[in-house]
Write a protein that holds these residues in place. Structure first.
Motif, PDB file in Angstrom:
ATOM      1  N   VAL A 176       6.887  75.139  40.464  1.00  0.00           N
ATOM      2  CA  VAL A 176       5.938  76.105  39.909  1.00  0.00           C
ATOM      3  C   VAL A 176       6.138  76.213  38.407  1.00  0.00           C
ATOM      4  CG1 VAL A 176       5.183  78.509  39.949  1.00  0.00           C
ATOM      5  CG2 VAL A 176       5.870  77.377  42.080  1.00  0.00           C
ATOM      6  N   LEU A 189       3.020  78.338  44.713  1.00  0.00           N
ATOM      7  CA  LEU A 189       2.102  78.908  43.739  1.00  0.00           C
ATOM      8  C   LEU A 189       1.441  80.168  44.287  1.00  0.00           C
ATOM      9  CD1 LEU A 189       0.171  75.878  42.178  1.00  0.00           C
ATOM     10  CD2 LEU A 189       1.505  77.611  40.958  1.00  0.00           C
ATOM     11  N   ARG A 210       9.882  82.324  41.754  1.00  0.00           N
ATOM     12  CA  ARG A 210       9.264  81.046  41.436  1.00  0.00           C
ATOM     13  C   ARG A 210      10.242  79.882  41.618  1.00  0.00           C
ATOM     14  NH1 ARG A 210       6.542  80.855  35.795  1.00  0.00           N
ATOM     15  NH2 ARG A 210       8.227  82.301  35.290  1.00  0.00           N
TER      16      ARG A 210
END
Lengths: 356, 271
Positions: free
Chosen positions: B222, B210, B218
């Protein structure tokens, strides 16, 4: 070639000195056994020769070359470990050929050498098995096979037979002696078993408390031990030791026992308190006459020999080895005689003072 | 024991297992429901398992992040093994001053909670221009797992009989050869154990991901967390994503299980 020389070698672990003043010259092709009680430093000495243990001071020479700081892999030695230390994840064939593969030999040559070694050791049928599928004796053979294929300068054995049962131990002992005759390569063999030492060695190094006590042939150790430790360590059952005193006229008076007139003593050293040593097999015994009177406490009958443990008043326990004897039993009275020419005499420093 | 008392532990075991698996069961059912069914009262107990719309929607938008997760996880696992195994081998077999201190010091780095490193890591990667990149995550995950991986690997190397390593040395192996040809094959179950733990850690890690990712790099956790927004929680997507999320560790663990079990109990009994 495999001449191994240790010059003034010392070893200490931290502040604890475990080996001192070790000077040994082992000739090419010799079978030398390091023997001594647990903790005497014999394995450490062997490991310093292989390079698995560092040398605190002094030098290790193989064929005249100083290898004190050479790594184990470059010393050209082969070692057989007590636990065999086979590689469990590869086959017997690959175990034997392992060192050759590391050395980068052509595969055909490796196969050829492995085949020869396995023929010598009778391992042909087992080559494709994993070590865990073998018996202890077979594993031992593989370990030896792994050592011999490399044609090393010397073989080092660290108590290799101690994990085998008694019968197999005797058999492997004979096989090792024959192997040595056949290969004529230097062998250094560590054991705490003096029978192994006596039966196999050309020469024996007796170690105790980090010092070499004596380096001599087996018969020399038996006949002329330099000190009380060697005298007691070599021979089975153990030599008997009796307290004694020197008399004014150079004889030896066993305390509470006979006066011995021993001809071969270093007369200058026959003084003060002494120790008389006599091997169990050298004591003569009789039902009715002798120097010492005692009672048989325990009779160990082996058929070939009877070991008589005789309690002699004011002297203590004396062990007698009676070859082929069947007529002496527990609780009987027995008379013992110490033949003077068979007696070893030790001074206060425990050094032997017989001249021959 | 009579039949009733025999059955009792079984009933208890089933009940306890149910309590622990209930959320997962609920989630699996939710993954196959429409939004309306999810909120339906009374609940729709058995969903239509042919309804795959949730998965389709989820994957059509988010499959690159699943791929990110996979790359990061495999990368971190490989990197931490590549560093931890030689390090552990050296710590066990090489003799040097403050050997034990070094091993303890490595472990001590694990005493800090990961969150404490989050801000410094953010600044460092910002400085290197590596924020929101996959290599950054691989480095961080491998790094966080190194102490643990080294310690576990050390215990496995210690369990190899010393004489076997010495035999290899006498037979002519360099340290590298000893490591590669003897120590590694004998520490196989150790490697499997370490790999599994690192894999699961990296696959499930959320907190640092995060912090360190914004868009491109990502990871899947996440993404899952992003389905819970201020305005709405997309339960149908969270459920579908979670099923996908738990599959790889389950499969990986099943494959490695034989090794891990022998690994975790190694040395417990004399062979």
């Amino acid at each position: 070639m495999g001449e191994i020389v240790l010059k003034d070698v010392h070893k200490a672990f931290g502040d604890v000195s475990v080996l001192r003043d070790i000077d040994l010259e082992i000739a090419d092709g010799e079978f030398v056994v390091f023997v001594g009680p647990s903790g005497c430093g014999k394995s450490t000495l062997l490991r310093m020769i292989t390079g698995l243990e560092t040398v605190t001071s002094g030098h290790v020479l193989i064929d005249g070359k100083d290898v004190t700081h050479t790594k184990p892999s470059s010393r050209g030695l082969a070692m057989v470990f007590q636990s065999y230390a086979l590689f469990p994840h590869i086959s017997v064939r690959d175990n034997i050929g392992f060192g050759l593969r590391i050395a980068g030999l052509p595969l055909a040559e490796i196969a050829d050498k492995v085949a020869k070694a396995s023929a010598i050791l009778g391992l042909d049928a087992l080559l494709d098995r994993k070590p865990r599928e073998l018996s202890g004796g077979q594993q031992q053979r593989v370990a030896i096979g792994r050592a011999i294929v490399r044609e090393p300068a010397a073989f080092l054995f660290d108590e290799p037979l101690s994990n085998l049962d008694a019968a197999l131990r005797v058999q492997m002992r004979i096989e090792l002696v024959r192997l040595h005759e056949r290969l004529a390569t230097t062998m250094i063999y560590v054991t705490h078993d003096q029978v192994e030492a006596m039966t196999m060695a050309d020469r024996i190094v007796v170690l105790e408390g980090g010092d070499v006590q004596q380096f001599a042939t087996p018969i020399e150790l038996y006949d002329r031990p330099v000190n009380k430790f060697v005298a007691g360590f070599i021979g089975s059952p153990k030599m008997n030791f009796l307290g004694a005193d020197a008399t004014a006229d150079g004889k030896v008076q066993v305390r509470n026992g006979p006066l011995l007139s021993i001809s071969d003593l270093d007369t200058a050293r026959v003084t003060g308190p002494l120790t008389v040593g006599i091997r169990p097999e050298h004591i003569t015994y009789s039902h009715d006459t002798g120097d010492l009177k005692g009672t048989i406490v325990v009779e160990e009958q082996l058929g070939s020999d009877a070991f008589l443990y005789v309690e002699v008043e004011k002297i203590g326990m004396i062990t007698v080895r009676a070859v082929g004897e069947r007529n002496f039993h527990s609780h009987q009275t027995v008379y013992l005689t110490l033949p003077p020419q068979r007696c070893h005499v030790f001074d206060q420093a425990d050094l032997r003072i017989n001249m021959n | 024991m009579n039949r009733e008392t025999k059955a009792l532990p079984l009933v208890a075991a089933v009940f306890i297992t149910f309590i622990f698996t209930a959320p997962i069961i609920w989630m699996v059912m939710a993954a196959f429901k429409t939004v309306v069914d999810i909120y339906a009262v009374p609940p729709v107990w058995v969903p239509d398992f042919t309804y795959l719309e949730n998965f389709k929607v989820l994957l059509s938008d988010n499959w690159p992040f699943l791929l990110n997760s996979l790359i990061v996880t495999v990368g971190a696992t490989v990197l931490s093994l590549a560093l931890a195994l030689p390090a552990a081998f050296g710590l066990v077999y090489f003799q040097f001053r403050s050997q034990n201190f070094l091993a303890d010091w490595i472990l001590s780095t694990r005493m800090m909670p990961p969150i404490a490193a989050a801000v410094p890591l953010y600044m460092v990667f910002n400085g290197f221009g590596m924020l929101d990149t996959i290599p950054a995550l691989i480095i961080v995950y491998a790094g966080f797992n190194l102490p643990f991986a080294i310690w576990v690997a050390m215990s496995f190397f210690r369990n190899i009989p010393r004489e076997i390593i010495e035999a290899a040395r006498v037979e002519g192996c360099s340290w590298v050869q000893t490591f590669r040809l003897v120590a590694l094959p004998l520490a196989k179950s150790g490697i499997a154990t370490v790999a599994t733990f690192v894999f699961i850690f990296a696959w499930n890690e959320l907190l640092l991901a995060l912090f360190l990712t914004t868009r491109e790099a990502r990871t899947f956790p996440v993404v899952i967390s992003s389905f819970s927004t201020v305005t709405r929680t997309y339960w149908e997507l969270i459920s579908a994503a979670t099923i996908i999320q738990i599959l790889p560790p389950v499969i990986f663990t099943i494959i490695m299980q034989r090794h891990i079990v022998s690994g975790l109990t190694m040395g417990a009994v004399k062979h």
